[in-house]
Design a protein around this motif. Structure first.
Motif, PDB file in Angstrom:
ATOM      1  N   ASP A   9       8.469  -8.176  -5.876  1.00 31.43           N
ATOM      2  CA  ASP A   9       9.717  -7.753  -5.240  1.00 31.43           C
ATOM      3  C   ASP A   9       9.691  -6.261  -4.895  1.00 31.43           C
ATOM      4  O   ASP A   9      10.678  -5.551  -5.057  1.00 31.43           O
ATOM      5  N   GLY A  10       8.519  -5.767  -4.459  1.00 30.69           N
ATOM      6  CA  GLY A  10       8.405  -4.386  -4.017  1.00 30.69           C
ATOM      7  C   GLY A  10       8.234  -3.362  -5.131  1.00 30.69           C
ATOM      8  O   GLY A  10       8.210  -2.164  -4.857  1.00 30.69           O
ATOM      9  N   LEU A  11       8.106  -3.818  -6.373  1.00 28.72           N
ATOM     10  CA  LEU A  11       7.912  -2.915  -7.508  1.00 28.72           C
ATOM     11  C   LEU A  11       6.599  -3.253  -8.219  1.00 28.72           C
ATOM     12  O   LEU A  11       6.134  -4.393  -8.162  1.00 28.72           O
ATOM     13  N   ILE A  12       6.047  -2.277  -8.905  1.00 28.23           N
ATOM     14  CA  ILE A  12       4.806  -2.496  -9.638  1.00 28.23           C
ATOM     15  C   ILE A  12       5.114  -3.318 -10.885  1.00 28.23           C
ATOM     16  O   ILE A  12       5.933  -2.931 -11.711  1.00 28.23           O
ATOM     17  N   HIS A  13       4.444  -4.442 -10.983  1.00 26.32           N
ATOM     18  CA  HIS A  13       4.644  -5.353 -12.115  1.00 26.32           C
ATOM     19  C   HIS A  13       3.486  -5.272 -13.117  1.00 26.32           C
ATOM     20  O   HIS A  13       3.688  -5.398 -14.315  1.00 26.32           O
ATOM     21  N   ARG A  14       2.277  -5.063 -12.611  1.00 20.37           N
ATOM     22  CA  ARG A  14       1.112  -5.006 -13.508  1.00 20.37           C
ATOM     23  C   ARG A  14       0.085  -4.054 -12.917  1.00 20.37           C
ATOM     24  O   ARG A  14      -0.129  -4.030 -11.711  1.00 20.37           O
ATOM     25  N   VAL A  15      -0.533  -3.270 -13.804  1.00 23.11           N
ATOM     26  CA  VAL A  15      -1.638  -2.391 -13.419  1.00 23.11           C
ATOM     27  C   VAL A  15      -2.795  -2.689 -14.351  1.00 23.11           C
ATOM     28  O   VAL A  15      -2.622  -2.719 -15.572  1.00 23.11           O
ATOM     29  N   ARG A  16      -3.952  -2.949 -13.759  1.00 21.71           N
ATOM     30  CA  ARG A  16      -5.183  -3.077 -14.545  1.00 21.71           C
ATOM     31  C   ARG A  16      -6.050  -1.877 -14.180  1.00 21.71           C
ATOM     32  O   ARG A  16      -6.333  -1.640 -13.016  1.00 21.71           O
ATOM     33  N   GLU A  17      -6.441  -1.130 -15.188  1.00 24.35           N
ATOM     34  CA  GLU A  17      -7.173   0.126 -15.011  1.00 24.35           C
ATOM     35  C   GLU A  17      -8.609  -0.041 -15.514  1.00 24.35           C
ATOM     36  O   GLU A  17      -8.822  -0.545 -16.615  1.00 24.35           O
ATOM     37  N   TYR A  18      -9.556   0.383 -14.684  1.00 31.85           N
ATOM     38  CA  TYR A  18     -10.968   0.313 -15.046  1.00 31.85           C
ATOM     39  C   TYR A  18     -11.569   1.707 -14.884  1.00 31.85           C
ATOM     40  O   TYR A  18     -11.258   2.413 -13.935  1.00 31.85           O
TER      41      TYR A  18
ATOM     42  N   ARG B 265       0.833  -1.209   0.000  1.00 26.87           N
ATOM     43  CA  ARG B 265       0.000   0.000   0.000  1.00 26.87           C
ATOM     44  C   ARG B 265       0.866   1.256   0.000  1.00 26.87           C
ATOM     45  O   ARG B 265       0.613   2.194  -0.758  1.00 26.87           O
ATOM     46  N   ASN B 266       1.902   1.276   0.818  1.00 28.31           N
ATOM     47  CA  ASN B 266       2.799   2.442   0.861  1.00 28.31           C
ATOM     48  C   ASN B 266       3.540   2.628  -0.458  1.00 28.31           C
ATOM     49  O   ASN B 266       3.772   3.755  -0.892  1.00 28.31           O
ATOM     50  N   VAL B 267       3.912   1.523  -1.090  1.00 30.69           N
ATOM     51  CA  VAL B 267       4.597   1.602  -2.391  1.00 30.69           C
ATOM     52  C   VAL B 267       3.681   2.257  -3.413  1.00 30.69           C
ATOM     53  O   VAL B 267       4.085   3.166  -4.139  1.00 30.69           O
TER      54      VAL B 267
END
Length: 172
Positions: A135-144, A25-27
């Motif tokens: 590993d603490g990084l954003i790998h995938r974003v799904r946007e709606y 959440r903080n990331v």
């Protein structure tokens, strides 16, 4: 092996033990602050090299900017957030967060974004984003989002989006 032993021992004694885990959440909240900066270096630091951003096909932002709705790779995502996004949403950009919900490496963000567009129209739409971290990084974003509302705000009632044309004020 030893780590497992300490977790079992802590559980038997009723202790909650955190072993250097990343608070997803903080990331994601920090990533949103970087997105708002439009600083490419700051933005890139939050994504894996092979990150993906998936939005509904034919959404108004992608159509207006002649951009893909499925971006692959840190560089493509960074380019979009740092350089392309501000070409369409030119002023008064406000993001009102309604919730950050996390479960392990998955964070769901509910928000409303409003802005002034390059063509002078007002834009306001509700969004839901699902962030998956690795590993603490954003790998995938799904946007709606409400794609019909987005098209009305970006293109008006002219039907420009429906016939595939892009207003020149948005494409420049």
């Amino acid at each position: 092996m030893m780590l497992s032993f300490f977790r079992q021992l802590a559980a038997m004694r009723g202790y909650m033990v955190r072993f250097m885990t990343v608070d997803s959440r903080n990331v994601v909240q920090a990533a949103w602050r970087a997105f708002a900066s439009h600083d490419a270096e700051q933005i890139a630091a939050f994504f894996t090299a092979d990150a993906e951003w998936l939005a509904p096909s034919g959404n108004a932002t992608a159509v207006a900017l002649n951009a893909p709705s499925h971006m692959v790779g840190r560089e493509a995502i960074t380019q979009f957030i740092a350089n392309d996004f501000p070409r369409l949403f030119v002023g008064d950009v406000v993001v009102e967060f309604h919730g950050f919900h996390s479960d392990g490496d998955r964070v769901i963000v509910e928000e409303t974004m409003s802005a002034t567009l390059a063509n002078g129209n007002r834009y306001s739409n509700d969004y839901c984003f699902v962030f998956e971290l690795r590993d603490g990084l954003i790998h995938r974003v799904r946007e709606y989002m409400d794609t019909a509302r987005g098209h009305r705000d970006v293109f008006g009632d002219s039907g420009a989006a429906a016939n595939g044309t892009t207003p020149s004020a948005l494409a420049s």
